[in-house]
Design an enzyme around this catalytic site. Sequence first.
Site, PDB file in Angstrom:
ATOM      1  N   HIS A  21       0.828  -1.212   0.000  1.00 58.02           N
ATOM      2  CA  HIS A  21       0.000   0.000   0.000  1.00 58.02           C
ATOM      3  C   HIS A  21       0.863   1.264   0.000  1.00 58.02           C
ATOM      4  O   HIS A  21       0.459   2.289   0.533  1.00 58.02           O
ATOM      5  CB  HIS A  21      -0.917  -0.009   1.223  1.00 58.02           C
ATOM      6  CG  HIS A  21      -1.963  -1.071   1.163  1.00 58.02           C
ATOM      7  ND1 HIS A  21      -2.646  -1.517   2.265  1.00 58.02           N
ATOM      8  CD2 HIS A  21      -2.455  -1.775   0.112  1.00 58.02           C
ATOM      9  CE1 HIS A  21      -3.509  -2.463   1.897  1.00 58.02           C
ATOM     10  NE2 HIS A  21      -3.408  -2.638   0.596  1.00 58.02           N
ATOM     11  N   HIS A  43      -6.583   0.357   2.742  1.00 55.52           N
ATOM     12  CA  HIS A  43      -5.960  -0.078   1.490  1.00 55.52           C
ATOM     13  C   HIS A  43      -6.004   1.135   0.561  1.00 55.52           C
ATOM     14  O   HIS A  43      -6.895   1.982   0.684  1.00 55.52           O
ATOM     15  CB  HIS A  43      -6.726  -1.239   0.891  1.00 55.52           C
ATOM     16  CG  HIS A  43      -6.806  -2.438   1.802  1.00 55.52           C
ATOM     17  ND1 HIS A  43      -6.392  -3.691   1.426  1.00 55.52           N
ATOM     18  CD2 HIS A  43      -7.247  -2.559   3.075  1.00 55.52           C
ATOM     19  CE1 HIS A  43      -6.583  -4.541   2.426  1.00 55.52           C
ATOM     20  NE2 HIS A  43      -7.100  -3.885   3.438  1.00 55.52           N
TER      21      HIS A  43
HETATM   22  C1  LIG Z   1      -0.832  -7.491  -4.559  1.00 54.31           C
HETATM   23  C2  LIG Z   1      -1.509  -6.201  -4.207  1.00 54.31           C
HETATM   24  C3  LIG Z   1      -2.697  -6.226  -3.496  1.00 54.31           C
HETATM   25  C4  LIG Z   1      -3.340  -5.046  -3.194  1.00 54.31           C
HETATM   26  N1  LIG Z   1      -4.567  -5.096  -2.617  1.00 54.31           N
HETATM   27  C5  LIG Z   1      -5.288  -3.969  -2.502  1.00 54.31           C
HETATM   28  C6  LIG Z   1      -6.639  -4.022  -2.101  1.00 54.31           C
HETATM   29  O1  LIG Z   1      -7.214  -5.089  -1.861  1.00 54.31           O
HETATM   30  N2  LIG Z   1      -7.312  -2.851  -1.982  1.00 54.31           N
HETATM   31  C7  LIG Z   1      -6.710  -1.653  -2.225  1.00 54.31           C
HETATM   32  O2  LIG Z   1      -7.346  -0.614  -2.055  1.00 54.31           O
HETATM   33  N3  LIG Z   1      -5.425  -1.574  -2.621  1.00 54.31           N
HETATM   34  C8  LIG Z   1      -4.717  -2.713  -2.790  1.00 54.31           C
HETATM   35  N4  LIG Z   1      -3.443  -2.646  -3.250  1.00 54.31           N
HETATM   36  C9  LIG Z   1      -2.843  -1.318  -3.488  1.00 54.31           C
HETATM   37  C10 LIG Z   1      -3.383  -0.627  -4.732  1.00 54.31           C
HETATM   38  O3  LIG Z   1      -3.636  -1.568  -5.730  1.00 54.31           O
HETATM   39  C11 LIG Z   1      -2.361   0.427  -5.191  1.00 54.31           C
HETATM   40  O4  LIG Z   1      -2.165   1.370  -4.164  1.00 54.31           O
HETATM   41  C12 LIG Z   1      -2.805   1.193  -6.416  1.00 54.31           C
HETATM   42  O5  LIG Z   1      -3.321   0.332  -7.395  1.00 54.31           O
HETATM   43  C13 LIG Z   1      -1.634   1.975  -6.968  1.00 54.31           C
HETATM   44  O6  LIG Z   1      -2.014   2.670  -8.133  1.00 54.31           O
HETATM   45  P1  LIG Z   1      -0.946   3.509  -8.952  1.00 54.31           P
HETATM   46  O7  LIG Z   1      -1.675   4.141 -10.069  1.00 54.31           O
HETATM   47  O8  LIG Z   1      -0.190   4.356  -8.017  1.00 54.31           O
HETATM   48  O9  LIG Z   1       0.105   2.436  -9.481  1.00 54.31           O
HETATM   49  P2  LIG Z   1      -0.120   1.138 -10.393  1.00 54.31           P
HETATM   50  O10 LIG Z   1      -1.545   0.771 -10.448  1.00 54.31           O
HETATM   51  O11 LIG Z   1       0.838   0.117  -9.917  1.00 54.31           O
HETATM   52  O12 LIG Z   1       0.263   1.631 -11.835  1.00 54.31           O
HETATM   53  C14 LIG Z   1       1.580   1.869 -12.271  1.00 54.31           C
HETATM   54  C15 LIG Z   1       1.642   1.447 -13.721  1.00 54.31           C
HETATM   55  O13 LIG Z   1       2.808   1.971 -14.326  1.00 54.31           O
HETATM   56  C16 LIG Z   1       3.414   0.956 -15.085  1.00 54.31           C
HETATM   57  N5  LIG Z   1       4.837   1.271 -15.150  1.00 54.31           N
HETATM   58  C17 LIG Z   1       5.686   1.410 -14.101  1.00 54.31           C
HETATM   59  N6  LIG Z   1       6.912   1.723 -14.548  1.00 54.31           N
HETATM   60  C18 LIG Z   1       6.829   1.793 -15.896  1.00 54.31           C
HETATM   61  C19 LIG Z   1       7.770   2.070 -16.923  1.00 54.31           C
HETATM   62  N7  LIG Z   1       9.049   2.360 -16.645  1.00 54.31           N
HETATM   63  N8  LIG Z   1       7.341   2.052 -18.200  1.00 54.31           N
HETATM   64  C20 LIG Z   1       6.052   1.765 -18.503  1.00 54.31           C
HETATM   65  N9  LIG Z   1       5.125   1.480 -17.563  1.00 54.31           N
HETATM   66  C21 LIG Z   1       5.513   1.498 -16.275  1.00 54.31           C
HETATM   67  C22 LIG Z   1       3.118  -0.317 -14.335  1.00 54.31           C
HETATM   68  O14 LIG Z   1       3.264  -1.478 -15.140  1.00 54.31           O
HETATM   69  C23 LIG Z   1       1.693  -0.064 -13.890  1.00 54.31           C
HETATM   70  O15 LIG Z   1       0.746  -0.454 -14.840  1.00 54.31           O
HETATM   71  C24 LIG Z   1      -2.756  -3.808  -3.561  1.00 54.31           C
HETATM   72  C25 LIG Z   1      -1.556  -3.779  -4.263  1.00 54.31           C
HETATM   73  C26 LIG Z   1      -0.941  -4.959  -4.610  1.00 54.31           C
HETATM   74  C27 LIG Z   1       0.325  -4.897  -5.399  1.00 54.31           C
END
Ligand SMILES: Cc1cc2nc3c(=O)[nH]c(=O)nc-3n(C[C@H](O)[C@H](O)[C@H](O)COP(=O)(O)OP(=O)(O)OC[C@H]3O[C@@H](n4cnc5c(N)ncnc54)[C@H](O)[C@@H]3O)c2cc1C
Length: 613
Positions: free
Chosen positions: A546, A590
């Site tokens: 998280h 979360h």
């Molecule tokens: C296993 C797991 C379980 C979880 N369970 C929950 C839950 O039940 N409930 C909840 O609320 N939250 C949960 N979370 C947390 C939540 O999913 C995250 O906080 C949230 O999705 C993060 O969103 P984001 O947009 O910051 O990053 P992300 O959704 O991770 O998006 C980042 C994106 O950028 C891409 N990327 C990164 N670097 C590069 C690069 N150099 N070039 C091209 N693309 C790149 C990645 O592939 C990814 O698609 C969980 C997380 C995980 C990993």
Amino acid sequence: MLPWDVFMIFLLGSSALGEILMSASEVSRNYDFVIVGGACVVSFCALRLTCTILLMIPLGGTAGNVIANRLTEDPDIRVLVVESGGLNEDVLELQVPFLMPQIPIKYTWNFTTIPQVGLEGRSVIYNRGHILGGSSSINGMVYTRGSAEDYDLIANISGDEGWSWDRLQHYVKKHERWSSPVNNSLHLFRPEVHGFRGMTSVTLSKTRHSIDDRMLKATEESSEFPFNTDYNSGQPLGFGWAQSTITSSGRRDSSATSYLGARFIRRANLHVLLNHRVLRLLPAPSGPGVHFNAVEYGEIVDVSSRQIVVAAKEIILSAGSVGTPHILLHSGIGDDSTLSALGIKTTHHLPSVGQNFTEQPITIVQWPVDDNNTTDQFTRNATLMAEFLDEWKFNRSGPLTSSTTTHLGYLRLPGNSTVFDIVADPSAGVNTPHIELSFSNGFIFPVPTGGGLGVILFLVTPMSRGSISLNTSDPLDQPLIDPALLMHEFDRFALREAIRLALRFVASPGWEDYILEPSGSLSSLDISDDGQLDAFLRASVLAGFHSVGSASMSPRGARWGVTDPDLRLKGVRGIRVVDASVIPHIPSAHTQTAVYIIAERAADLIKESWGTR
Ligand SMILES: Cc1cc2nc3c(=O)[nH]c(=O)nc-3n(C[C@H](O)[C@H](O)[C@H](O)COP(=O)(O)OP(=O)(O)OC[C@H]3O[C@@H](n4cnc5c(N)ncnc54)[C@H](O)[C@@H]3O)c2cc1C
Ligand SMILES: *[C@@H]1O[C@H](CO)[C@@H](O)[C@H](O)[C@H]1NC(C)=O
Ligand SMILES: *[C@@H]1O[C@H](CO)[C@@H](O)[C@H](O)[C@H]1NC(C)=O
Ligand SMILES: *[C@@H]1O[C@H](CO)[C@@H](O)[C@H](O)[C@H]1NC(C)=O
Ligand SMILES: *[C@@H]1O[C@H](CO)[C@@H](O)[C@H](O)[C@H]1NC(C)=O
Ligand SMILES: *[C@@H]1O[C@H](CO)[C@@H](O)[C@H](O)[C@H]1NC(C)=O
Ligand SMILES: *[C@@H]1O[C@H](CO)[C@@H](O)[C@H](O)[C@H]1NC(C)=O
Ligand SMILES: *[C@@H]1O[C@H](CO)[C@@H](O)[C@H](O)[C@H]1NC(C)=O
Ligand SMILES: *[C@@H]1O[C@H](CO)[C@@H](O)[C@H](O)[C@H]1NC(C)=O
Ligand SMILES: *[C@@H]1O[C@H](CO)[C@@H](O)[C@H](O)[C@H]1NC(C)=O
Ligand SMILES: *[C@@H]1O[C@H](CO)[C@@H](O)[C@H](O)[C@H]1NC(C)=O
């Protein structure tokens, strides 16, 4: 392979509406209409051209897809999404909620942390989604917002009232599509706090569990463990039914299936480039001040064929709490002396990049129970599992329509806890929990026989602060991920208390005749002994996935932080960060919901600043 056509097809593939292309061979077939739109792309060595069209480049994760969707509501705005992972479609494990624990590693970045000093040098797995939808395509689907106080604190830290709970309610409702099919005497919720016409589905479980009645009884009979009809009201304390980002037909809803769903991906001004890794952001060659307008990226199977795309308006960096600081540091945006030591030329000295990385530590406890009808019955029996999978495929019913999380409990440490003699309470206020108990109607770590009750204990208000930093100057190398688990005394104290709380809870009258072994997986420990609990924690704690804070927003003009409250990168033009990394205070929950909500508001901030629709 032509170095520049990959991008052009996505920018201009108007006859390929609804199509997502992933390889150079597909690109060459479509080369003709690439030119039609007048794309503006330059190869790595060629001169830069000036784009005449509008272009923004989010990454295809949880937040990135929100931005992509909202910005392309205006047909005059052209958006390219560059995503390192592949397509989320046709993968059963990414669709069937209960199969989440079996999601193959190939849909994640397969990261591990550096050895954790607080965990006797153990490295722990550090999952992030590597697939369209990012972590929302692989996460546990738990839908939790955190407390109203959490958002009010974010507003306070950033100096922008727009991030306060009340002001964000508009965005909460823009995001949420409450779709719960159930209305029985058990599974209740408060309709007035939910959105019904938003983008991402949220439901209660369709499955009745043998622990449902006991959970209710346990909360009725104890003042320490109150019932809470709906922990998403801004007042999360208490125990209640899990709400999840699952559709009414029992399928995972991610930012890819909701914000990039069929009716949006069809937009002619939205292009999604999969299987391409962003390596660096590049400054414009000249002009006043530092202006970043280009993204260097390569195909993941052969990154030697690097390409550059220029953004006429802005680059939106949405690579997540690990990916965003990683890309910024490789772009020379970070601490000058640290970058120089690695041989990376500093383009903009910004020491907070990668710092203040904040993660919730978890530990898992479980008990054998007098019940043969837990989920263990089918997780352990391949025949029954196959039957339920068929039921999911043909009828979208059965136990696999739910996630493994059945109930959540949110509790505070007592105000007179001795730890508060040495640290100020890190929670955002008295209606904000320190600890989350996340229940499963079955063992979390498999056991050969019998039924179990599993609880994941989250410390939702950690005080340890870690970092994301670089190991080498090669953008393809894994960054050094240090969540600094259990480094702060408060975190150790709170998790010890969390274990004691969980044991008190299952010893309460509601669980009489159900829990077979009161200490469960802790039976070899003397629970009153801090030293023994600390040893258990050092050996068992994992990352909660998280993380936030590694490219934190801070007040305009502050000497720390990475972005201003409008999420523009401090001190340069052309980059905005929209993802979990900007969150300056970890919500007591979360984190996906906070990310979605922040992205919804960010989309409006971006539209406002460019006067687009
Ligand atoms: C296993 C797991 C379980 C979880 N369970 C929950 C839950 O039940 N409930 C909840 O609320 N939250 C949960 N979370 C947390 C939540 O999913 C995250 O906080 C949230 O999705 C993060 O969103 P984001 O947009 O910051 O990053 P992300 O959704 O991770 O998006 C980042 C994106 O950028 C891409 N990327 C990164 N670097 C590069 C690069 N150099 N070039 C091209 N693309 C790149 C990645 O592939 C990814 O698609 C969980 C997380 C995980 C990993
Ligand atoms: C994941 O990383 C580990 C090393 O940390 C490696 O052994 C394993 O092969 C990797 N798995 C995949 C699917 O890439
Ligand atoms: C933040 O909260 C503190 C303490 O309540 C208060 O003094 C300060 O003025 C607040 N700052 C902002 C910007 O709201
Ligand atoms: C759900 O149940 C509540 C309480 O019994 C009732 O007031 C409400 O009308 C029901 N809603 C639906 C949609 O059936
Ligand atoms: C087992 O639990 C399921 C789901 O709650 C329920 O539908 C089923 O009737 C139960 N079976 C038995 C034998 O109790
Ligand atoms: C970390 O965040 C705090 C505010 O929570 C801030 O005071 C501090 O300067 C930040 N540290 C860095 C290195 O950015
Ligand atoms: C569960 O199954 C075991 C072995 O078949 C049996 O001894 C036990 O009584 C059953 N328990 C319940 C609650 O049905
Ligand atoms: C596994 O499930 C099948 C199908 O329901 C059932 O017939 C069988 O008895 C189960 N096996 C065990 C070991 O419980
Ligand atoms: C689907 O539902 C129908 C009607 O209830 C039932 O007859 C059938 O067996 C179910 N199919 C599966 C694969 O569960
Ligand atoms: C805190 O207060 C409770 C209730 O008044 C009391 O039972 C407990 O012993 C106190 N704990 C400490 C550490 O003082
Ligand atoms: C850091 O780089 C060195 C040298 O390439 C390598 O041996 C080491 O495994 C890397 N460490 C991590 C955590 O990736």
